[in-house]
Enzyme design. Sequence first.
Site, PDB file in Angstrom:
ATOM      1  N   TYR A  44     -58.615  55.650 -72.471  1.00  0.00           N
ATOM      2  CA  TYR A  44     -59.144  56.910 -71.998  1.00  0.00           C
ATOM      3  C   TYR A  44     -59.182  56.980 -70.472  1.00  0.00           C
ATOM      4  O   TYR A  44     -59.718  57.881 -69.903  1.00  0.00           O
ATOM      5  CB  TYR A  44     -60.577  56.903 -72.495  1.00  0.00           C
ATOM      6  CG  TYR A  44     -61.163  58.168 -72.981  1.00  0.00           C
ATOM      7  CD1 TYR A  44     -60.430  59.088 -73.693  1.00  0.00           C
ATOM      8  CD2 TYR A  44     -62.518  58.408 -72.745  1.00  0.00           C
ATOM      9  CE1 TYR A  44     -61.045  60.222 -74.160  1.00  0.00           C
ATOM     10  CE2 TYR A  44     -63.128  59.535 -73.209  1.00  0.00           C
ATOM     11  CZ  TYR A  44     -62.386  60.444 -73.915  1.00  0.00           C
ATOM     12  OH  TYR A  44     -62.993  61.553 -74.380  1.00  0.00           O
ATOM     13  N   TYR A  76     -60.198  60.684 -83.940  1.00  0.00           N
ATOM     14  CA  TYR A  76     -61.336  60.669 -84.869  1.00  0.00           C
ATOM     15  C   TYR A  76     -60.936  60.414 -86.335  1.00  0.00           C
ATOM     16  O   TYR A  76     -61.785  60.487 -87.213  1.00  0.00           O
ATOM     17  CB  TYR A  76     -62.060  62.024 -84.793  1.00  0.00           C
ATOM     18  CG  TYR A  76     -62.852  62.285 -83.520  1.00  0.00           C
ATOM     19  CD1 TYR A  76     -62.312  62.067 -82.260  1.00  0.00           C
ATOM     20  CD2 TYR A  76     -64.163  62.793 -83.596  1.00  0.00           C
ATOM     21  CE1 TYR A  76     -63.046  62.335 -81.107  1.00  0.00           C
ATOM     22  CE2 TYR A  76     -64.895  63.066 -82.445  1.00  0.00           C
ATOM     23  CZ  TYR A  76     -64.324  62.836 -81.211  1.00  0.00           C
ATOM     24  OH  TYR A  76     -65.048  63.107 -80.079  1.00  0.00           O
ATOM     25  N   HIS A  90     -68.926  68.742 -79.437  1.00  0.00           N
ATOM     26  CA  HIS A  90     -68.417  68.113 -78.199  1.00  0.00           C
ATOM     27  C   HIS A  90     -68.572  69.112 -77.055  1.00  0.00           C
ATOM     28  O   HIS A  90     -68.577  70.323 -77.285  1.00  0.00           O
ATOM     29  CB  HIS A  90     -66.925  67.770 -78.389  1.00  0.00           C
ATOM     30  CG  HIS A  90     -66.368  66.830 -77.358  1.00  0.00           C
ATOM     31  ND1 HIS A  90     -66.055  67.214 -76.079  1.00  0.00           N
ATOM     32  CD2 HIS A  90     -66.059  65.503 -77.434  1.00  0.00           C
ATOM     33  CE1 HIS A  90     -65.576  66.171 -75.400  1.00  0.00           C
ATOM     34  NE2 HIS A  90     -65.574  65.113 -76.205  1.00  0.00           N
ATOM     35  N   GLY A  91     -68.620  68.624 -75.838  1.00  0.00           N
ATOM     36  CA  GLY A  91     -68.622  69.509 -74.671  1.00  0.00           C
ATOM     37  C   GLY A  91     -67.312  70.291 -74.640  1.00  0.00           C
ATOM     38  O   GLY A  91     -66.266  69.763 -75.037  1.00  0.00           O
ATOM     39  N   ASP A  92     -67.364  71.538 -74.147  1.00  0.00           N
ATOM     40  CA  ASP A  92     -66.151  72.361 -74.227  1.00  0.00           C
ATOM     41  C   ASP A  92     -65.065  71.945 -73.224  1.00  0.00           C
ATOM     42  O   ASP A  92     -63.998  72.549 -73.171  1.00  0.00           O
ATOM     43  CB  ASP A  92     -66.481  73.851 -74.091  1.00  0.00           C
ATOM     44  CG  ASP A  92     -67.116  74.183 -72.749  1.00  0.00           C
ATOM     45  OD1 ASP A  92     -67.228  73.272 -71.906  1.00  0.00           O
ATOM     46  OD2 ASP A  92     -67.500  75.352 -72.559  1.00  0.00           O
ATOM     47  N   THR A 123     -72.029  70.395 -69.528  1.00  0.00           N
ATOM     48  CA  THR A 123     -73.055  70.366 -68.483  1.00  0.00           C
ATOM     49  C   THR A 123     -72.490  69.676 -67.247  1.00  0.00           C
ATOM     50  O   THR A 123     -72.187  68.483 -67.301  1.00  0.00           O
ATOM     51  CB  THR A 123     -74.293  69.559 -68.962  1.00  0.00           C
ATOM     52  OG1 THR A 123     -74.652  70.038 -70.249  1.00  0.00           O
ATOM     53  CG2 THR A 123     -75.444  69.661 -67.997  1.00  0.00           C
ATOM     54  N   ASP A 205     -39.394  41.536 -46.057  1.00  0.00           N
ATOM     55  CA  ASP A 205     -40.322  40.825 -46.946  1.00  0.00           C
ATOM     56  C   ASP A 205     -40.178  39.315 -46.739  1.00  0.00           C
ATOM     57  O   ASP A 205     -39.665  38.602 -47.599  1.00  0.00           O
ATOM     58  CB  ASP A 205     -39.980  41.236 -48.400  1.00  0.00           C
ATOM     59  CG  ASP A 205     -40.867  40.592 -49.439  1.00  0.00           C
ATOM     60  OD1 ASP A 205     -41.968  40.124 -49.084  1.00  0.00           O
ATOM     61  OD2 ASP A 205     -40.454  40.544 -50.614  1.00  0.00           O
TER      62      ASP A 205
HETATM   63  C1  SPV Z   1     -42.916  41.812 -54.793  1.00  0.00           C
HETATM   64  O1  SPV Z   1     -43.118  42.885 -55.360  1.00  0.00           O
HETATM   65  O2  SPV Z   1     -43.071  41.668 -53.584  1.00  0.00           O
HETATM   66  C2  SPV Z   1     -42.486  40.640 -55.557  1.00  0.00           C
HETATM   67  C3  SPV Z   1     -41.756  40.840 -56.812  1.00  0.00           C
HETATM   68  O3  SPV Z   1     -42.713  39.551 -55.115  1.00  0.00           O
HETATM   69  S1  SPV Z   1     -40.079  40.769 -56.425  1.00  0.00           S
HETATM   70  O4  SPV Z   1     -39.803  41.718 -55.373  1.00  0.00           O
HETATM   71  O5  SPV Z   1     -39.349  41.080 -57.637  1.00  0.00           O
HETATM   72  O6  SPV Z   1     -39.785  39.417 -55.970  1.00  0.00           O
HETATM   73 MG    MG Z   2     -43.319  39.537 -53.120  1.00  0.00          MG
END
Ligand code: SPV
Ligand code: MG
Length: 432
Positions: A44, A76, A90-92, A123, A205
Amino acid sequence: MAKTVYTCFCTDVIHEGHLNIIREAQKLGDVVVGVLSDKAVIRYNRFFTIDFDERFAMVQSLEGVSRVIVQEDIHYDDVIAQLHPDYVIHGDNWKSGTLKAIRDNVERLLSEYGGQIVDVPYTYNENVKRIDARMKEKLAMPEYRRRRLRRLLELCPIVKTIEVHSGLTGLIAEKTVVEHNGEYDQYDAMWISSLCDSTAKGKPDIELVDMTSRFRTIDDVMEVTTKPIIFDGDTGGLTEHFVYNVRSLERMGVSAVIIEDKTGLKKNSLFGTEVKQTQDTIEHFCEKIRAGKKVQLTDDFMIIARIESLILEQGMEDALERAHAYVAAGADGIMIHSRKKDPAEILEFCDKFRADNKTTPIVVVPSSFNSVTEAELAAHGVNIVIYANQLTRSAFPAMQQTAEDILKYHRAQEVDSRLMPIKQIITLIDEL
Ligand code: SPV
Ligand code: MG
């Protein structure tokens, strides 16, 4: 004979809205209240700050309630089959939006025997708003957020995790709920990817974006969300530094850090063997895991060891040997990665690992092997699936195309039909 009136509560706090429903229900007959199970609450897009037993006792203590039962599913069907209530009240608010599918189903079930739906005006006043906001605030507190991932691992067949790198992407992870063929779905957790966090800053990275900056990203996400966070800790850096970072992440309320068994200048795994990357020794990486586990202060925080053997083409045996060694060193979970399009080697690893280890959570990142479904992964023993970069990869081409088209047409009109109206984008952002 008195009529039976049924209502279902999915709340940690009883407020005047609930009391109003009970009052209205009493006018019609004996009031039976269902308390939604933990598993159903999650579907939910909600989470609880008190356990099911406490929620049950709370409803039992209410005046005007004849009987309290468990409602196991968001729909349900089972309750209506057992109870045959004359009325469901139930609330509307369920007459529109994502809840409408639940109401439609109830209406269909009741019509089979002449039962009736009663919608009472929902409410929503300052007091109810404050209670809602407080519940949400509580879920965002470090101690609640941190422990939630372990709880989800117990409750979910597979914990669905999406990459976030800003407040806005955090809001998408927090609020996206889909109702599809009567089934509800939402994300359970968030992944702070090193790749996407770096990319958002226009950096490679390679552990260049420093921890202070990465923590700042976590903080931006935490400011506007409540869901648990899994942090991409890259190699974990020097063990002497890693221990401090474990403490910081734990204190912030992050649930888990994943560190990968590489040393030196780390490159993104999706480059595989196309670039020079060095895998750590089992002994040294185990030392890092042990050092991290030793300094953490709570039982909630998880250190997950990521195995790069398949990425670096070191073979299945090496991957399995490392997995067992890392678990023995104290890892709370393992992540196995692959850049093959075919999920076969990932599934083989999972089956072989599960033959000897039934419980340690397995994490996978199906960026390359994206044909695999969550159900298939779960059937092979996977516990957490991370969609690690899809938000970034969908936003980037859309932004680039818009930038190009404005240059081309010397105005913004041509791109407008592709853009989200400002009014809609600001509805994502909560007002205090
Ligand atoms: C990232 O999301 O930085 C990861 C996963 O390390 S991957 O890019 O697949 O290595
Ligand atoms: Mg990574």
